[in-house]
Structures are given as C-alpha cells and as structure tokens.
Design a protein around this motif. Structure first.
Motif, PDB file in Angstrom:
ATOM      1  N   LEU A 192       0.683  -1.199   0.044  1.00  0.00           N
ATOM      2  CA  LEU A 192      -0.045   0.055   0.084  1.00  0.00           C
ATOM      3  C   LEU A 192       0.863   1.207  -0.043  1.00  0.00           C
ATOM      4  N   GLY A 193       1.855   1.038   0.755  1.00  0.00           N
ATOM      5  CA  GLY A 193       2.928   2.474   0.729  1.00  0.00           C
ATOM      6  C   GLY A 193       3.432   2.671  -0.657  1.00  0.00           C
ATOM      7  N   VAL A 194       3.677   1.524  -1.482  1.00  0.00           N
ATOM      8  CA  VAL A 194       4.350   2.051  -2.686  1.00  0.00           C
ATOM      9  C   VAL A 194       3.171   2.364  -3.656  1.00  0.00           C
ATOM     10  N   LEU A 195       2.237   1.829  -3.401  1.00  0.00           N
ATOM     11  CA  LEU A 195       1.103   2.109  -4.347  1.00  0.00           C
ATOM     12  C   LEU A 195       0.448   3.580  -4.304  1.00  0.00           C
ATOM     13  N   THR A 196       0.587   4.015  -3.078  1.00  0.00           N
ATOM     14  CA  THR A 196       0.141   5.285  -2.643  1.00  0.00           C
ATOM     15  C   THR A 196       0.802   6.438  -3.778  1.00  0.00           C
ATOM     16  N   ILE A 197       1.779   6.089  -4.061  1.00  0.00           N
ATOM     17  CA  ILE A 197       2.728   7.320  -4.865  1.00  0.00           C
ATOM     18  C   ILE A 197       2.989   6.558  -6.192  1.00  0.00           C
ATOM     19  N   ALA A 198       3.428   5.250  -6.418  1.00  0.00           N
ATOM     20  CA  ALA A 198       3.779   4.849  -7.779  1.00  0.00           C
ATOM     21  C   ALA A 198       2.430   4.624  -8.552  1.00  0.00           C
ATOM     22  N   SER A 199       1.387   4.369  -8.153  1.00  0.00           N
ATOM     23  CA  SER A 199       0.097   4.068  -8.918  1.00  0.00           C
ATOM     24  C   SER A 199       0.109   5.501  -9.633  1.00  0.00           C
ATOM     25  N   GLU A 200       0.389   6.558  -9.169  1.00  0.00           N
ATOM     26  CA  GLU A 200       0.028   7.774  -9.770  1.00  0.00           C
ATOM     27  C   GLU A 200       0.991   7.827 -11.065  1.00  0.00           C
ATOM     28  N   TYR A 201       2.234   7.419 -10.953  1.00  0.00           N
ATOM     29  CA  TYR A 201       2.947   7.422 -12.115  1.00  0.00           C
ATOM     30  C   TYR A 201       2.534   6.448 -13.065  1.00  0.00           C
ATOM     31  N   GLY A 202       2.018   5.292 -12.681  1.00  0.00           N
ATOM     32  CA  GLY A 202       1.686   4.330 -13.561  1.00  0.00           C
ATOM     33  C   GLY A 202       0.302   4.825 -14.413  1.00  0.00           C
ATOM     34  N   THR A 203      -0.422   5.484 -13.777  1.00  0.00           N
ATOM     35  CA  THR A 203      -1.853   5.887 -14.380  1.00  0.00           C
ATOM     36  C   THR A 203      -1.645   7.345 -14.953  1.00  0.00           C
ATOM     37  N   GLY A 204      -0.398   8.277 -14.546  1.00  0.00           N
ATOM     38  CA  GLY A 204      -0.201   9.506 -15.168  1.00  0.00           C
ATOM     39  C   GLY A 204      -1.141  10.601 -14.397  1.00  0.00           C
ATOM     40  N   MET A 205      -1.579   9.982 -13.213  1.00  0.00           N
ATOM     41  CA  MET A 205      -2.462  10.828 -12.456  1.00  0.00           C
ATOM     42  C   MET A 205      -1.376  11.897 -11.561  1.00  0.00           C
ATOM     43  N   ILE A 206      -0.237  11.423 -11.542  1.00  0.00           N
ATOM     44  CA  ILE A 206       0.880  12.362 -10.922  1.00  0.00           C
ATOM     45  C   ILE A 206       0.732  13.878 -11.399  1.00  0.00           C
ATOM     46  N   ILE A 252      10.564   4.941  -1.327  1.00  0.00           N
ATOM     47  CA  ILE A 252      10.860   3.971  -2.217  1.00  0.00           C
ATOM     48  C   ILE A 252      10.340   4.054  -3.673  1.00  0.00           C
ATOM     49  N   GLY A 253       8.847   4.087  -3.304  1.00  0.00           N
ATOM     50  CA  GLY A 253       7.889   4.163  -4.320  1.00  0.00           C
ATOM     51  C   GLY A 253       8.192   5.564  -5.240  1.00  0.00           C
ATOM     52  N   THR A 254       8.393   6.652  -4.384  1.00  0.00           N
ATOM     53  CA  THR A 254       8.669   7.959  -5.178  1.00  0.00           C
ATOM     54  C   THR A 254      10.069   7.977  -5.877  1.00  0.00           C
ATOM     55  N   LEU A 255      10.875   7.328  -5.391  1.00  0.00           N
ATOM     56  CA  LEU A 255      12.326   7.182  -5.976  1.00  0.00           C
ATOM     57  C   LEU A 255      12.300   6.347  -7.402  1.00  0.00           C
ATOM     58  N   ILE A 256      11.444   5.334  -7.151  1.00  0.00           N
ATOM     59  CA  ILE A 256      11.543   4.265  -8.230  1.00  0.00           C
ATOM     60  C   ILE A 256      10.395   4.580  -9.308  1.00  0.00           C
ATOM     61  N   ARG A 257       9.350   5.085  -8.846  1.00  0.00           N
ATOM     62  CA  ARG A 257       8.315   5.360  -9.601  1.00  0.00           C
ATOM     63  C   ARG A 257       7.553   4.297 -10.332  1.00  0.00           C
ATOM     64  N   HIS A 258       7.720   3.223  -9.945  1.00  0.00           N
ATOM     65  CA  HIS A 258       7.271   2.072 -10.580  1.00  0.00           C
ATOM     66  C   HIS A 258       6.782   1.139  -9.463  1.00  0.00           C
ATOM     67  N   SER A 259       5.319   0.582  -9.657  1.00  0.00           N
ATOM     68  CA  SER A 259       4.741  -0.139  -8.297  1.00  0.00           C
ATOM     69  C   SER A 259       5.700  -1.665  -8.175  1.00  0.00           C
ATOM     70  N   ALA A 260       5.565  -2.234  -9.244  1.00  0.00           N
ATOM     71  CA  ALA A 260       5.927  -3.696  -9.047  1.00  0.00           C
ATOM     72  C   ALA A 260       7.586  -3.693  -8.613  1.00  0.00           C
ATOM     73  N   GLY A 261       8.329  -2.690  -9.263  1.00  0.00           N
ATOM     74  CA  GLY A 261       9.704  -2.517  -8.844  1.00  0.00           C
ATOM     75  C   GLY A 261       9.937  -2.115  -7.565  1.00  0.00           C
ATOM     76  N   ALA A 262       9.062  -1.182  -7.104  1.00  0.00           N
ATOM     77  CA  ALA A 262       9.523  -0.668  -5.538  1.00  0.00           C
ATOM     78  C   ALA A 262       8.839  -1.726  -4.588  1.00  0.00           C
TER      79      ALA A 262
END
Lengths: 319, 291
Positions: free
Chosen positions: B111-125, B200-210
């Motif tokens: 959940l911690g990773v998804l909180t930010i990395a999913s925004e990169y995945g969807t373009g929502m960021i 880590i999610g913010t740094l990696i910007r990729h859900s699965a990777g982070a």
C-alpha cells in the motif's frame, strides 16, 4: 496570459525545445501546431512546471507556476486523456483535485454535467472509451473555472459530435475572455478553431501569426486545365509567359492566373478544353511545406507527398 | 502585468472566422474565490484518493485478516495441543502476534508503494502536481494520511489480537511496557516501514519494482544470513541477522536486553532514521526530476 521566454529543453544531446518565445493572449483561441515530435507536449509540460526547462522561463499571469496560490483556478490543463486513476470513479477523481484547491464539491457535479458525463459519474474511467476519457480530462481542466485553458490534442479519439463540441467549447471559452491554448498536429483542425497560430518544428518557432494572415500568405491559388491537345496548350501557355506545371492525370496547373484569361487564351489558339477550374492549395500543404525541413519522423518510402509533387494532395479546401 | 519580458504588443488582426467577431481583450474572472491553499486541503485530497481506490481496501483488508487470523489461530492451536499444565507468561503470549505482523507488513509495503507509484503508472501524478505544484506539500500530505491510517488500523488490531490471545491462553497480563511495545511499538514500526516503502515508490516510480525492492529489504538479509556458512563471514552474518527487519520486529516482543542486535524501542529509532534519509531523497527526486 501566458508568456514563454527563451524556453529550451535538452534531453541529453537532443534539443527538444529550442529558444521558444511567444505569448498566448486572452480572448482568442491560440493554436499550437507542429508535426509529431516537434516539442509541443514538452513545451506544455514545461508551461505547467512538470518538466524543468534547461533554460528560459514561463510566466502565468506574470507569475511562475509554483507561485500560484490555487493553480486550478488560474490554469486548467488537459494533458493526455489518461492522466487519471482508472480505478477511482470519475466523480472521486475530480473530487480529490477540487479538494486540493478548495473548489466546492458541487462544482464537480457541475463540470461532469457540462462535459456530458453525469450518467457515468460513479463509474471508473478504466471502462471509458477514449472519447469519454478525453471528456473527463476536459472536465478536470474546467474544474477551477480558470482564466487560462490548455488542451493538448483535445480532439484525439473523439467522434464527430465530440469534435464539434470541443471546437464550440474552445470558441465559447475564448469569447468569455479566457486564454485558450490548443495543440494539434492537424492544420485543418486548427483552421476551424484557432484565431492565432503558433507553429513549431523541431522545437523551433516557425510562425507566430494570426490565422487570417497565415491563410493569406500560405494558400496558393492556381488554375487547373485539362485538354486533349495538351502539348499545344502547354506551348501556348509558355509562350504567353505563364508558369506551367504538369500534374498527374494529364492535367496542367498554372500559378496565379485567372480562369478568365486562360479560357480566352485557349479560345484564341483554338484549343479544346475539357476542364478549367480554379483551385486553392490546402493549408495542410502550406503547413507541411513550412515544417518539411523540421519533421523528425519521415516515412522513407516514396517521395514526400505534398511537397515535391504538386497536385497530389490538393483537395481545394482552401478554408 | 509587470514582467521583465514585456514584448511590444502585437496588433490584433481582425478575425475572419464567421462564428464570431474579435474578442474582448480583458481577461476572464471566475466567480470562484481564490484563497491560498494549505496543507489541510492537500490532506483532504489525499484522503479522498486513498479511500476511493479498491487497492486500499484490498491491501488493508488482507492485512487485517492476516494479523487477526494468524494471531488467533496460533493461540487456539497452542491452547489445544499444549500438554504442559503451566500457563505461559504474558510476555510469551504477546510474542505470538509476531507472525501475523510479519505477514501483514507485506500489505503495508504494497500500500505504501502504491500510494505514490500508482500515480506514475496512471499518469495521475501530472494532474496531482498541476493542482498542487508544491512537491513538498504533496509528499507530506501523502505520507501523513498513509502513516496515520496504517498506524490506527495496526494499533486497533494488535490490541485486539493481544487481548484475545491472553484470554484464550488464560495468561496473566504482562506489564505496561511490554504491552506498549507489542501494540504501539509494533504499529509505529509497521507504519514507518510503510513510509519507507512510500519513499522508495517515489524514487523508483514503478509499483512492481518498488514492491520487489521493499520485499527484498525485509527478507533478503535474513535469507542471506542463513546461507553464510563461511567462518570469515561470521561477523557479517550476525549483523545481518540481528538487524534484519523480521528480527527488529521480534525485538518488540522480547523482554530481555539482548546481547546483540537492537532491543526495546531501538528498532523503531533505526527504522525512523533510515526512513528519514529515504524521504529526503524522495523529496529531492520529486522536486528536481521531470514528471
């Protein structure tokens, strides 16, 4: 009012945007035109402070983007159709944006209604068609009722009814005194909506002119002739000092001549004409001629159409 | 307008579009008032984001089921199989919660990773940052909302599980310090681990990777330590074993001051330090990199 000054963006050794300077004024629709890869989206991202410029600056109403108190109330942007979370309902996608800028929740319902998505407000955008996604993006741009609106390729994926709606919406927004900045790679689309035109190619400014001036300067008019005695006709025209171009299908094209004088000329020489018409080169062609040297991705098979081969893509639209 | 780049005004040529004649040159003013948005607005926004996606419900739901289920199951199994007449101590009973927490931590990481990395995945960021261009505010709002949510849920669950385990096994209630460490301590540790994942999610910007990186951070040192047979690696093996995240978690359930490795509240301070460093890096990455 948006002011772009000396904006430059380099990715490694490639220059995506090169010393761009222009202003986008309120009250008119400004078209931002360029072929694919010309740097339109990069420029727009820099205008929204998403990408950092290598050099140069952007001012929104005289301020840097990060200095805007509640940005959505100054500037609304449609960047791409899917800049939303697919698993969050359309309503909630807009609600979280509204909350971050203290826009009342009632406004969310209002803009969803405005773009015609009220019926799917509680649905998730991942099930939306491209056109519906585009409408949701436009709703998010309108959320803060901003003075400046930026649309990146807004008609992508829309059906004819949707395209018509977007055109009218942009004109109506400009008429209210807003600054409307629309990017497109289609000249024909811009000709229908934009009042002012900014053309870029390979990141460089190629034209910054009113639509009317652009049309006047760039749409070449010519006459088209067809005759069973083509060789004689061509010789007669050359003798009278006309520039004749042989087009496909046995047609002859003459620049800058009226059909009257050509018809009279043919009559004087007793040459039979099967066709005599006046044509105007399309703006699309003018645009392609302008950006020809700066197009990044050429299709390499065959000649570049519309450039070296006059008459191939002249649909006589003229606008 | 007073900007240094005032260009000479371009004459506005008359419009030839048939739909409309010219345009008012005065700008548009919206009836919606503009005030200065603050952190509270960003918090409200982030709370809406977190509660309105199914992945939050799923990850937190699985976490609750794992922590409750495993905690109760171990207590029940011990109470039925145990042939010894003696009643286990309160401290021993509390430590039964460890397995549920260790598995639940995987959900917190996700959940911690998804909180930010999913925004990169969807373009929502991009939408998020145009609405709130202050990167710091976005990061703080996300972290705060996420941290509080995970902490509150973990606190409720660990307290419930501990109380139920004690009553099932009929053990005496342990002292306040042990209680506090097994509930508040563990919950704070879990929520901080989530924050590290968010960074880590913010740094990696990729859900699965982070998520993969974070699972590696949690499990790899322990697994590697198990395979370090060589004598020359003994010191390293001991260190990796002692400071591995599962072992740090276990320390919250241990009463005695251990000879090596963190004990008492030490694991929390260690993790907070690591998370603080990661958060600073995450902020600079968010602030400087193109979106």
């Amino acid at each position: 009012m948006i002011e772009v000054h000396g904006l430059t963006k380099r990715f490694g050794r490639t220059v995506a945007v090169d010393q761009l300077s222009f202003q986008v004024r309120p009250g008119v629709v400004t078209g931002f035109l360029g072929p694919n890869g010309a740097g339109k989206s990069t420029t727009m991202r820099m205008m929204l402070d998403l990408d950092n410029p290598t050099s140069g600056s952007v001012r929104i109403d005289g301020r840097h983007y990060r200095e805007l108190a509640e940005p959505l109330k100054h500037i609304g942007a449609l960047l791409e159709a899917r800049a939303m979370h697919g698993g969050r309902t359309a309503y909630n996608n807009l609600l979280c944006l509204a909350q971050s800028n203290r826009i009342p929740a009632s406004r969310v319902t209002e803009v969803l209604d405005m773009v015609g998505l009220s019926a799917v407000a509680k649905k998730k955008p991942k099930g939306f068609s491209l056109g519906m996604g585009q409408r949701l993006g436009i709703a998010s741009a309108l959320l803060g009722d901003p003075e400046i609106l930026m649309f990146d390729e807004p008609v992508n994926g829309l059906d004819p009814e949707g395209i018509h709606w977007v055109r009218n919406l942009m004109k109506a927004l400009a008429r209210e005194g807003r600054t409307v900045f629309v990017s497109s790679h289609l000249m024909s689309e811009m000709a229908l909506t934009a009042d002012h035109l900014i053309v870029i190619g390979q990141g460089r400014l190629l034209a910054n002119t009113s639509m009317a001036d652009f049309i006047q300067e760039n749409s070449r008019s010519y006459a088209r002739l067809r005759s069973p005695e083509r060789a004689r006709l061509e010789e007669a025209l050359r003798d009278e000092g006309f520039t004749v171009v042989e087009a496909e299908g046995g047609l002859l094209e003459v620049d800058g001549a009226s059909t009257e004088e050509l018809g009279e000329l043919a009559a004087r020489h007793g040459i039979v004409l099967h066709e005599l018409s006046s044509e105007r080169a399309s703006l699309e062609e003018a645009f392609m001629r302008m950006t020809a040297e700066s197009v990044e991705y050429h299709a390499h098979a065959g000649p570049r159409w519309g450039m070296d081969q006059p008459g191939e893509d002249r649909r006589g639209e003229g606008v | 307008m007073t900007t240094p780049y005032q260009q000479p005004p371009q004459p506005q040529t008359p419009q030839q579009s048939p739909q409309w004649q010219g345009g008012p040159s005065a700008g548009y003013t919206s009836p919606i008032p503009v005030r200065r948005a603050h952190l509270g607005d960003a918090l409200a926004s982030e709370w809406t984001k977190l509660r309105s996606v199914r992945s939050t419900m799923w990850t937190l739901g699985v976490m609750i089921v794992l922590m409750l289920g495993i905690g109760l199951l171990t207590a029940l199994v011990i109470s039925t199989v145990s042939s010894e007449p003696e009643i286990p101590s309160g401290q021993e009973v509390l430590s039964l919660g460890f397995f549920g927490v260790l598995l639940g931590s995987m959900c917190v990481i996700t959940l911690g990773v998804l909180t930010i990395a999913s925004e990169y995945g969807t373009g929502m960021i991009r939408t998020t940052l145009t609405a709130c261009p202050s990167r710091g505010r976005v990061l703080v709002a996300k972290s705060l909302v996420f941290f509080l949510l995970v902490f509150v849920i973990s606190m409720v669950i660990t307290m419930t599980v501990s109380a139920l385990q004690l009553s099932i096994l009929g053990a005496q209630s342990p002292d306040g310090g042990a209680w506090l460490r097994a509930t508040a301590g563990v919950s704070l540790y879990l929520a901080t681990l989530g924050l590290l994942s968010l960074a880590i999610g913010t740094l990696i910007r990729h859900s699965a990777g982070a998520i993969t990186i974070m699972i590696g951070v949690v499990l790899l040192p322990l697994v590697l330590a198990m395979f370090m047979f060589s004598d020359s690696l003994t010191a390293l093996r001991e260190f990796m074993f002692d400071y591995s995240i599962p072992n740090q978690m276990a320390a919250f359930y241990s009463d005695s001051i251990r000879v090596s490795g963190p004990s008492g509240w030490e694991p929390l301070w260690i993790l907070l330090g690591v998370t603080a460093v990661a958060m600073v890096a995450a902020f600079f990455s968010l602030d400087k990199r193109d979106v």
